[in-house]
Enzyme design. Structure first.
Site, PDB file in Angstrom:
ATOM      1  N   ASP A  13       8.830  39.934 -11.058  1.00 41.48           N
ATOM      2  CA  ASP A  13       9.797  39.567 -10.274  1.00 41.48           C
ATOM      3  C   ASP A  13      11.093  38.380 -10.833  1.00 41.48           C
ATOM      4  O   ASP A  13      12.101  38.359 -10.968  1.00 41.48           O
ATOM      5  CB  ASP A  13       9.426  39.072  -8.582  1.00 41.48           C
ATOM      6  CG  ASP A  13       8.894  40.193  -7.985  1.00 41.48           C
ATOM      7  OD1 ASP A  13       9.044  41.385  -8.726  1.00 41.48           O
ATOM      8  OD2 ASP A  13       8.724  39.940  -6.915  1.00 41.48           O
ATOM      9  N   GLY A  70      -3.624  36.492  -6.503  1.00 43.15           N
ATOM     10  CA  GLY A  70      -3.280  37.832  -6.260  1.00 43.15           C
ATOM     11  C   GLY A  70      -1.788  37.577  -6.004  1.00 43.15           C
ATOM     12  O   GLY A  70      -1.049  38.709  -5.740  1.00 43.15           O
ATOM     13  N   HIS A  80      -2.991  75.407  -4.993  1.00 44.88           N
ATOM     14  CA  HIS A  80      -2.539  75.920  -3.672  1.00 44.88           C
ATOM     15  C   HIS A  80      -3.620  75.874  -2.548  1.00 44.88           C
ATOM     16  O   HIS A  80      -4.772  76.448  -2.975  1.00 44.88           O
ATOM     17  CB  HIS A  80      -1.998  77.312  -3.717  1.00 44.88           C
ATOM     18  CG  HIS A  80      -1.668  77.921  -2.271  1.00 44.88           C
ATOM     19  ND1 HIS A  80      -0.502  77.813  -1.688  1.00 44.88           N
ATOM     20  CD2 HIS A  80      -2.199  78.923  -1.701  1.00 44.88           C
ATOM     21  CE1 HIS A  80      -0.451  78.469  -0.684  1.00 44.88           C
ATOM     22  NE2 HIS A  80      -1.400  78.910  -0.636  1.00 44.88           N
ATOM     23  N   VAL A  92      17.136  40.506   3.107  1.00 42.84           N
ATOM     24  CA  VAL A  92      18.254  40.779   2.222  1.00 42.84           C
ATOM     25  C   VAL A  92      18.220  40.578   1.166  1.00 42.84           C
ATOM     26  O   VAL A  92      18.927  40.040   0.165  1.00 42.84           O
ATOM     27  CB  VAL A  92      19.488  40.012   2.877  1.00 42.84           C
ATOM     28  CG1 VAL A  92      19.967  40.509   4.197  1.00 42.84           C
ATOM     29  CG2 VAL A  92      19.082  38.426   2.904  1.00 42.84           C
ATOM     30  N   ARG A  98      -0.953  28.013  -7.659  1.00 45.50           N
ATOM     31  CA  ARG A  98      -0.550  26.957  -6.566  1.00 45.50           C
ATOM     32  C   ARG A  98      -1.110  27.374  -5.105  1.00 45.50           C
ATOM     33  O   ARG A  98      -1.134  26.352  -4.537  1.00 45.50           O
ATOM     34  CB  ARG A  98       0.942  26.649  -6.606  1.00 45.50           C
ATOM     35  CG  ARG A  98       1.705  27.689  -5.981  1.00 45.50           C
ATOM     36  CD  ARG A  98       3.146  27.268  -5.907  1.00 45.50           C
ATOM     37  NE  ARG A  98       4.072  28.089  -5.384  1.00 45.50           N
ATOM     38  CZ  ARG A  98       5.208  28.136  -5.251  1.00 45.50           C
ATOM     39  NH1 ARG A  98       5.692  26.742  -5.445  1.00 45.50           N
ATOM     40  NH2 ARG A  98       6.081  28.814  -4.537  1.00 45.50           N
TER      41      ARG A  98
END
Length: 487
Positions: free
Chosen positions: A332, A39, A466, A291, A35
């Site tokens: 999500d 991405g 290292h 929050v 919409r």
């Protein structure tokens, strides 16, 4: 006649576009509905542009401390807010174009508009998805839709995947106004750096913005409801991160909440209720509300179809399946942890299950790494020490300080800790937690180790180069078993 697909994905964020690519790779006829911008939030208003901002802050930090490296910069380092923001937006724009290229390359149809599932797949009939003109106003001018993009109309699919993402949670009475009270959207495109700032919430988003704005010169106060900042992290790691952030000048109020906000002329005053009930008034130029976020589940037709939701997200199983056949959710909108890399992997598992790929395993949330890109960085995977003990595990804990690592000292980044947690009986790596320079890059070594079910013996006999920061990972393992060599 409506175009029919094997898979229609609603939303083109990291979960959506990756699911679309994998679906096409598996030979499924695929379309993606978007919409606003290819991405999604991560690429356009989240993960990527914030890292560009934080990179600018990192460069400023080193410039401010140039003398510590034997360098001299004549005069002060000033911040051009417009140029910093412009660079961030260009980074997002470049990647936005990359997603469009991937859709073309993999022959995924892009449908431009706002989608609603009007019918679920049933009795051999495909689901129907109605696409209307988007009602959402973009934060900034968007690139034109690809010439080959489809538009309003009705489309059919055997499988519909929701990848609609999430948006900032809004607290009653502290609604963002885009001027004095910001969400992460406004915080990413400031016209100028405010002289003072209140950040409400100390999760990854809140702490990253607190770190960015403090480095850029703002006086920053963070208000957190819980006793610990970065509440999902190991307590020891969070304590070190807080101490380092406080040294940089960030102030924290934990076990506190913003009870009320008063707006003035160019400033905002937060009434902060502290532990014990005392109220402290804090005035600043801007307030960022960080929050948490909530899933975009509205106007998708879910209630009418009987799709179960809980706490603002869609309820799914380990393969992204909802309780309605043929309808899935990833990323999500499917609940925490709300991370881009979780969404991507979830999308791959979901479409591979749809395509009946052999050997697909249900999603395992215990092996998802988490990263916070403040200064110092924080990264983790697996169980915290507290959680492992709570679950009744008998643990061995190893620690190695950055101050004992040659590369960290040479970099001028000698403050930090690598912490590892093992099952005492089996040697299983239960968790790894880090704070310090570049730990967001280092954590993947422990993620791979956990995925391969590596034991402490395997890690002890692995040769680390290292001098590198990664040597601390091995030393932490050795410390868990009383065998550390450099501390």
């Amino acid at each position: 006649m409506a175009e029919t697909y094997d898979v229609i994905i609603i939303g083109s964020g990291p979960g959506g576009y990756i699911a679309a690519v994998r679906s096409a790779q598996l030979g499924l006829k695929t379309a993606i509905v978007e919409r606003e911008h290819l991405g999604g939030i991560c690429l356009n208003w989240g993960c990527i542009p914030t890292k560009a901002l934080l990179r600018s802050a990192e460069i400023k930090h080193y410039a401010d401390h140039a003398e510590e490296y034997g360098l001299k910069i004549d005069g002060t380092v000033s911040v051009d807010a417009a140029a910093v923001v412009d660079r961030s937006r260009k980074v997002s724009g470049r990647l936005n174009g990359g997603v469009s290229f991937l859709m073309k390359k993999n022959k995924v149809d892009v449908i431009w508009g706002e989608a609603k599932i009007t019918r679920a797949a049933k009795n051999g009939q495909p689901a129907e998805v109605a696409v209307a003109k988007t009602s959402k106003k973009a934060m900034e001018p968007q690139p034109p839709a690809p010439k080959e993009a489809l538009g309003e109309g009705t489309y059919k699919a055997k499988h519909v995947i929701l990848a609609t993402g999430a948006r900032p949670r809004v607290l009653p009475g502290i609604e963002p106004d885009g001027q004095l009270i910001w969400t992460y959207f406004e915080a990413m495109v400031p016209k100028e750096i405010p002289k003072s700032l209140i950040v409400m919430g100390s999760g990854a988003i809140g702490i990253e913005f607190a770190s960015f704005y403090r480095t850029m010169g703002a006086e920053v106060t963070v208000v957190e409801l819980l006793p610990q900042i970065l509440s999902v992290e190991d307590a020891e790691i969070a304590k070190i991160a807080r101490r380092q952030l406080e040294k940089q000048g960030i102030k924290f109020h934990v076990e506190a909440k913003v009870a009320k906000v008063e707006k003035g002329a160019g400033q905002v005053t937060a009434h902060v209720e502290l532990k014990g009930g005392k109220v402290e008034k804090i005035t600043a130029d801007r307030l960022i509300s960080a929050v948490g976020v909530e899933g975009n589940i509205e106007n998708l037709g879910l209630d009418a179809l009987g799709v179960k939701t809980e706490r603002g997200t869609v309820v799914v199983d380990g393969f992204g399946r909802t309780d309605v056949p043929g309808i899935y959710a990833i990323g999500d909108v499917a609940g925490p942890p709300m991370l881009a890399h979780k969404a991507e992997h979830e999308g791959v598992i979901c479409v591979e299950k749809i395509a009946n790929v052999p050997g697909v395993h249900a999603f395992d949330k215990t092996r998802i790494p988490g990263c916070t890109y403040c200064h110092p960085q924080v990264a983790s995977v697996g169980l915290t020490e507290e959680k492992a003990k709570e679950l009744g595990r008998d643990v061995r804990v190893g620690r190695f300080q950055f101050g004992a690592n040659g590369k960290a000292i040479a970099l001028g980044e000698d403050q930090g800790l690598v912490k590892t947690i093992f099952d005492r009986k089996t040697g299983e790596l239960l968790g790894a937690h880090m704070v310090g320079a570049e730990v967001t890059e280092l954590i993947q070594g422990f993620v791979v180790a956990m995925n391969l079910e590596t034991t402490e013996e395997d890690l002890m006999h692995t040769i680390f180069p290292h001098p590198t920061l990664s040597e601390m990972m091995k030393e932490s393992v050795l410390d868990a078993y009383g065998r550390t060599l450099n501390a």
